[in-house]
Motif scaffolding. Structure first.
Motif, PDB file in Angstrom:
ATOM      1  N   LYS A   1       0.829  -1.204   0.000  1.00 57.57           N
ATOM      2  CA  LYS A   1       0.000   0.000   0.000  1.00 57.57           C
ATOM      3  C   LYS A   1       0.874   1.270   0.000  1.00 57.57           C
ATOM      4  O   LYS A   1       0.668   2.160  -0.826  1.00 57.57           O
ATOM      5  N   SER A   2       1.809   1.321   0.934  1.00 56.11           N
ATOM      6  CA  SER A   2       2.691   2.499   0.990  1.00 56.11           C
ATOM      7  C   SER A   2       3.534   2.596  -0.272  1.00 56.11           C
ATOM      8  O   SER A   2       3.766   3.694  -0.800  1.00 56.11           O
ATOM      9  N   THR A   3       3.984   1.451  -0.748  1.00 58.31           N
ATOM     10  CA  THR A   3       4.793   1.435  -1.960  1.00 58.31           C
ATOM     11  C   THR A   3       4.004   1.983  -3.144  1.00 58.31           C
ATOM     12  O   THR A   3       4.549   2.732  -3.970  1.00 58.31           O
TER      13      THR A   3
ATOM     14  N   PRO B   1       2.959  11.212   4.706  1.00 55.50           N
ATOM     15  CA  PRO B   1       3.455   9.833   4.809  1.00 55.50           C
ATOM     16  C   PRO B   1       2.996   9.131   6.083  1.00 55.50           C
ATOM     17  O   PRO B   1       2.419   9.761   6.976  1.00 55.50           O
ATOM     18  N   GLN B   2       3.283   7.835   6.130  1.00 56.17           N
ATOM     19  CA  GLN B   2       2.987   7.053   7.321  1.00 56.17           C
ATOM     20  C   GLN B   2       3.717   7.683   8.498  1.00 56.17           C
ATOM     21  O   GLN B   2       4.821   8.200   8.350  1.00 56.17           O
ATOM     22  N   ARG B   3       3.105   7.648   9.660  1.00 51.71           N
ATOM     23  CA  ARG B   3       3.602   8.372  10.816  1.00 51.71           C
ATOM     24  C   ARG B   3       5.042   8.000  11.179  1.00 51.71           C
ATOM     25  O   ARG B   3       5.846   8.860  11.535  1.00 51.71           O
TER      26      ARG B   3
ATOM     27  N   PHE C   1      -2.892  10.266   1.868  1.00 49.23           N
ATOM     28  CA  PHE C   1      -2.604  10.093   3.291  1.00 49.23           C
ATOM     29  C   PHE C   1      -2.320   8.628   3.542  1.00 49.23           C
ATOM     30  O   PHE C   1      -3.120   7.767   3.182  1.00 49.23           O
ATOM     31  N   ASP C   2      -1.182   8.342   4.156  1.00 51.03           N
ATOM     32  CA  ASP C   2      -0.805   6.951   4.411  1.00 51.03           C
ATOM     33  C   ASP C   2      -1.061   6.614   5.879  1.00 51.03           C
ATOM     34  O   ASP C   2      -0.379   7.130   6.759  1.00 51.03           O
ATOM     35  N   GLU C   3      -2.066   5.790   6.128  1.00 55.63           N
ATOM     36  CA  GLU C   3      -2.427   5.334   7.486  1.00 55.63           C
ATOM     37  C   GLU C   3      -2.610   6.493   8.468  1.00 55.63           C
ATOM     38  O   GLU C   3      -2.011   6.498   9.551  1.00 55.63           O
ATOM     39  N   PRO C   4      -3.454   7.464   8.123  1.00 54.03           N
ATOM     40  CA  PRO C   4      -3.594   8.628   9.019  1.00 54.03           C
ATOM     41  C   PRO C   4      -4.306   8.318  10.327  1.00 54.03           C
ATOM     42  O   PRO C   4      -4.235   9.110  11.264  1.00 54.03           O
TER      43      PRO C   4
HETATM   44 MG    MG Z   1       2.338   0.969   4.759  1.00 55.42          MG
END
Ligand code: MG
Ligand code: ADP
Length: 259
Positions: free
Chosen positions: A60-62, A96-98, A178-181
């Motif tokens: 997902k982040s990728t 980005p992810q936290r 937004f990544d995993e907000p």
């Molecule tokens: Mg991720």
């Protein structure tokens, strides 16, 4: 689309691109010996709040990072209105992810939100009154205006996430990623985030939110991309959320909120 855009399509990027979907085609990403994404083809529509879901390590982040050109793709294209998305970076806000943000960064809330105005102002130039007004309005919108002089490291996870949302609002982007907000945030923050994501979508923005949680909050999304290295299913939420698709993505037993 205005007649002017039709008549002079070459001016689109100069004058502000009209709403167009992000098209991801055959996108593959490899890290050394890991294939993180394998020929991912999907799209993200303006005016829709789209969730990217899938198990840990699904890519997902990728996917987000490769779409924004922050991670190199081995193959594939990402475009919008016929142009590579990476050429439209000015129109993209990304949180980005936290875990990837430097929380010791010695900045105040106000500094962080003003950073959202850098592209419109230029580095080393004074922020205009307009920029300051927009930064303050963004902080007010997320309920963090009274924290403006606090250092970012002193805030709770939910408060930090709201400040980063404010920065992205100040940026006045067309596309929001937004990544995993929602990880480690309080219920109040989750409600505020979803309200704003939905308002942005309603205003015609393209809003992409990575979210590994299949709880009831999933009902807030219009569209979903269910990912596990490749796209298992994508489209309107109700169409994507069925037992077969979830089994294919997560394997074994998975409980989900049948929204
Ligand atoms: Mg991720
Ligand atoms: P998700 O966000 O869905 O949890 P990621 O995109 O972070 O998944 O990771 C997808 C896969 O790629 C995982 O197997 C992960 O271990 C691997 N990976 C991610 N980033 C790197 C990296 N910088 N170097 C090597 N492998 C990576």
């Amino acid at each position: 689309m205005s007649a002017e855009f039709t008549a002079r399509p070459h001016l689109q990027l100069v004058q502000g691109t009209p709403p167009a979907a992000i098209e991801v085609k055959q996108l593959s990403v490899r890290y050394r010996n890991v294939t993180a994404l394998d020929a991912v083809t999907t799209s993200f529509q303006p005016g829709r709040l789209t969730g990217v879901i899938g198990p840990n390590g699904a890519g997902k982040s990728t996917l987000i990072k490769a779409m924004l050109g922050l991670t190199a793709a081995a193959a594939g294209t990402v475009s919008r209105a016929g142009q590579p998305l990476v050429l439209q970076r000015q129109q993209i806000a990304y949180v980005p992810q936290r875990s990837q943000i430097d929380w010791l960064y010695p900045a105040t809330v106000w500094d962080v939100v003003l950073m959202g105005r850098v592209q419109k102002t230029g580095w080393f130039r004074r922020f205009s009154a307009v920029s300051r007004r927009k930064a303050l309005a963004a902080l007010e919108r997320v309920g963090m205006a009274e924290f403006r002089d606090r250092s970012i490291g002193q805030l709770s996870g939910g408060q930090q996430q709201r400040v980063f949302l404010a920065r992205s609002l100040a940026q006045e982007a067309e596309i929001f990623c937004f990544d995993e907000p929602f990880v480690g945030v309080d219920q109040k923050t989750e409600t505020i985030l979803f309200e704003i994501f939905q308002a942005l979508a309603k205003a015609g923005k393209t809003v992409i939110v990575v979210n590994h949680d299949l709880g009831e909050s999933i009902a807030n999304f219009d569209d979903l991309v269910l990912l596990n290295r490749s796209v298992i299913a994508a489209g309107p939420r109700r169409q994507v959320l069925n037992a077969d698709n979830l089994q294919a993505a997560y394997g074994g037993q998975v409980n989900f909120y049948a929204a």
